[in-house]
Write an enzyme that holds these catalytic residues in place. Structure first.
Site, PDB file in Angstrom:
ATOM      1  N   LYS A 153       4.841  -1.127   6.431  1.00  0.00           N
ATOM      2  CA  LYS A 153       5.795  -0.054   6.696  1.00  0.00           C
ATOM      3  C   LYS A 153       6.444  -0.131   8.078  1.00  0.00           C
ATOM      4  CE  LYS A 153       4.933   3.151   3.180  1.00  0.00           C
ATOM      5  NZ  LYS A 153       3.592   2.858   2.641  1.00  0.00           N
ATOM      6  N   GLU A 198       9.527  11.731   6.063  1.00  0.00           N
ATOM      7  CA  GLU A 198       8.587  12.317   5.117  1.00  0.00           C
ATOM      8  C   GLU A 198       7.377  11.401   5.057  1.00  0.00           C
ATOM      9  OE1 GLU A 198      10.832  10.130   4.249  1.00  0.00           O
ATOM     10  OE2 GLU A 198       9.597   8.781   3.032  1.00  0.00           O
ATOM     11  N   SER A 226      -0.255  -5.508   0.813  1.00  0.00           N
ATOM     12  CA  SER A 226       0.651  -4.639   1.580  1.00  0.00           C
ATOM     13  C   SER A 226      -0.025  -3.900   2.732  1.00  0.00           C
ATOM     14  CB  SER A 226       1.334  -3.642   0.646  1.00  0.00           C
ATOM     15  OG  SER A 226       0.368  -2.939  -0.112  1.00  0.00           O
TER      16      SER A 226
HETATM   17  C1  LIG Z   1       3.301   2.979   1.315  1.00  0.00           C
HETATM   18  C2  LIG Z   1       2.511   1.849   0.821  1.00  0.00           C
HETATM   19  C3  LIG Z   1       2.804   1.212  -0.398  1.00  0.00           C
HETATM   20  C4  LIG Z   1       3.872   1.688  -1.325  1.00  0.00           C
HETATM   21  O1  LIG Z   1       5.154   1.663  -0.823  1.00  0.00           O
HETATM   22  P1  LIG Z   1       6.241   0.583  -1.241  1.00  0.00           P
HETATM   23  O2  LIG Z   1       7.488   1.132  -0.703  1.00  0.00           O
HETATM   24  O3  LIG Z   1       6.227   0.521  -2.746  1.00  0.00           O
HETATM   25  O4  LIG Z   1       5.846  -0.703  -0.639  1.00  0.00           O
HETATM   26  C5  LIG Z   1       2.052   0.111  -0.764  1.00  0.00           C
HETATM   27  N1  LIG Z   1       1.045  -0.335   0.008  1.00  0.00           N
HETATM   28  C6  LIG Z   1       0.723   0.252   1.181  1.00  0.00           C
HETATM   29  C7  LIG Z   1      -0.402  -0.302   1.978  1.00  0.00           C
HETATM   30  C8  LIG Z   1       1.444   1.354   1.622  1.00  0.00           C
HETATM   31  O5  LIG Z   1       1.112   1.928   2.795  1.00  0.00           O
END
Ligand SMILES: *Cc1c(COP(=O)(O)O)cnc(C)c1O
Length: 397
Positions: free
Chosen positions: A90, A112, A379
């Site tokens: 992010k 948000e 992610s």
């Molecule tokens: C916020 C988040 C997501 C989901 O958000 P996307 O916009 O779909 O990437 C996925 N993995 C993690 C670790 C997150 O913090």
């Protein structure tokens, strides 16, 4: 332009656009008219790249997961977004947007957040750039994700608990939009995923595209070929998936797989967050996409064990890619994701975020040919989810 590109009105096929109240029209037009010129400016690129390197810690490793590969009979590489500063992908987007907000002369940031990861990323870049920061968060989420609330407050952000609706992400988003409407001149709204009115989906995808830019040269170094056979990512709004796919969108040798959170399963839409499987065409938070809603258009509160995936909408790019067959979207239940998280932990010594575990949980559902190259984006890291893991696996002893 390819058949997968966004069109000049901000549509991917039939999905996208900018559905905003009149009072915000000016802001959205201002953003649309300026964002490309700003982010393609050489000086902007240099500032952004320097911070991505020295502050976020990029490039993140592309790690060949040997034991996981042996288990599934193919070559599996992990793109380690979990190693970014603040623990997830992010920050790439938050950093890009705050640099852009400064160029637009804005002095105040609103955002948000649901699970709190985007709120933490935004509070972080606001501390870095000395900008006022207000984060709207449903009151239910404030309680569920208190560690992230404490992080945001320590970083100097004002966290406003939202008491409307189910007091979760959708309600926080409504409130952030309301704030932006009241302060259109000095305020920029940092949206945390490839959602929202045009140009946000495209802008956020571009900021996250650093993920696939790195995958390209890292694969070249490690395999002698700059593309994989398959790319796997999880989808909440879809920003880590958009970043993972971005530089391969027109390269149809590369197959895309995306995991949606199915919660307890697809049978009961109130116990699921699988928007592409269960959603209907509708407008949410400024864009036309697939949305979890009842027949008369009421938003259904989604459910997933992962607080980062329980969003009732999805980025228009992903609705389109799913519809035209570019991406295969698989539904992953809570139980499958938790199992996959444990598997990665045991085989590779990496505790993933529960969101990321949804991407890993696609491995047993896909047929792999021996020696294909598969890249999975991890992610985020699992630190924020330790309470959930400990409870789920009865590790309290
Ligand atoms: C916020 C988040 C997501 C989901 O958000 P996307 O916009 O779909 O990437 C996925 N993995 C993690 C670790 C997150 O913090």
């Amino acid at each position: 332009m390819s058949k997968y590109s966004i069109d000049p009105n901000g549509y991917y096929g039939e999905f996208g656009g900018a559905f905003v109240p009149e009072i915000l029209r000016k802001n959205v037009v201002e953003l649309k008219e300026n964002y490309l010129q700003i982010i393609e400016n050489e000086e902007f690129k240099k500032d952004f790249q320097k911070l991505l390197k020295d502050y976020v810690g990029r490039p993140t490793p592309l790690y060949f997961a040997k034991r996981l590969s042996e288990k599934y009979g193919t070559n599996i590489f992990l793109k380690r977004e979990d190693l970014c500063h603040t623990g997830a992908h992010k920050l790439n987007n938050a950093l890009g947007q705050i640099l852009l907000a400064r160029k637009l002369g804005k002095t105040r940031i609103v955002a948000e957040t649901g699970a709190g990861q985007h709120g933490v990323a935004t509070a972080t870049v606001c501390a870095l750039m000395n900008m006022e920061c207000v984060v709207y968060m449903g009151e239910t989420d404030v309680k569920r994700q208190f560690l992230n609330v404490q992080r945001m407050r320590m970083l100097g952000a004002k966290v406003v608990p939202v008491m409307s609706g189910n007091r979760t992400l959708k309600d926080g988003t409504n409130e952030a939009i309301r704030d932006w409407c009241c302060n259109p001149k000095n305020t920029h709204y940092i949206i945390g995923s490839v959602v929202g009115p045009d140009p946000y989906p495209d802008m956020v995808a571009r900021f996250q595209s650093v993920i696939s830019e790195e995958i390209k040269y890292q694969l070249q170094e490690q395999t002698g070929r700059n593309y994989p056979d398959k790319l796997l990512a999880c989808i909440g709004g879809g920003s880590n998936a958009a970043g993972t796919f971005y530089h391969y969108i027109d390269d149809e040798r590369v197959k895309f797989y995306a995991a949606e959170a199915a919660g307890l399963g697809l049978d009961d839409p109130e116990k699921s967050a699988a928007t592409i499987h269960l959603g209907k065409k509708g407008v949410l938070h400024g864009s036309l996409s697939l949305v979890m809603m009842t027949d008369d258009g009421q938003i259904v509160e989604p459910y997933s064990i992962s607080a980062g995936l329980d969003y009732p909408g999805v980025g228009p790019m992903h609705a389109f890619f799913a519809k035209c067959g570019r991406t295969k979207v698989l539904a992953v239940t809570d139980a499958e994701a938790m199992q996959a998280a444990m598997e990665l932990t045991k085989l590779e010594g990496i505790i993933p975020a529960i969101e990321s575990a949804h991407a890993l949980a696609m491995l047993p559902k896909i047929n792999f040919v021996k020696d294909e190259n598969v890249v999975i984006t991890v992610s985020g890291r699992g630190d924020k989810d330790m309470n959930t893991y400990v409870k789920y696996f009865n590790m309290e002893e």
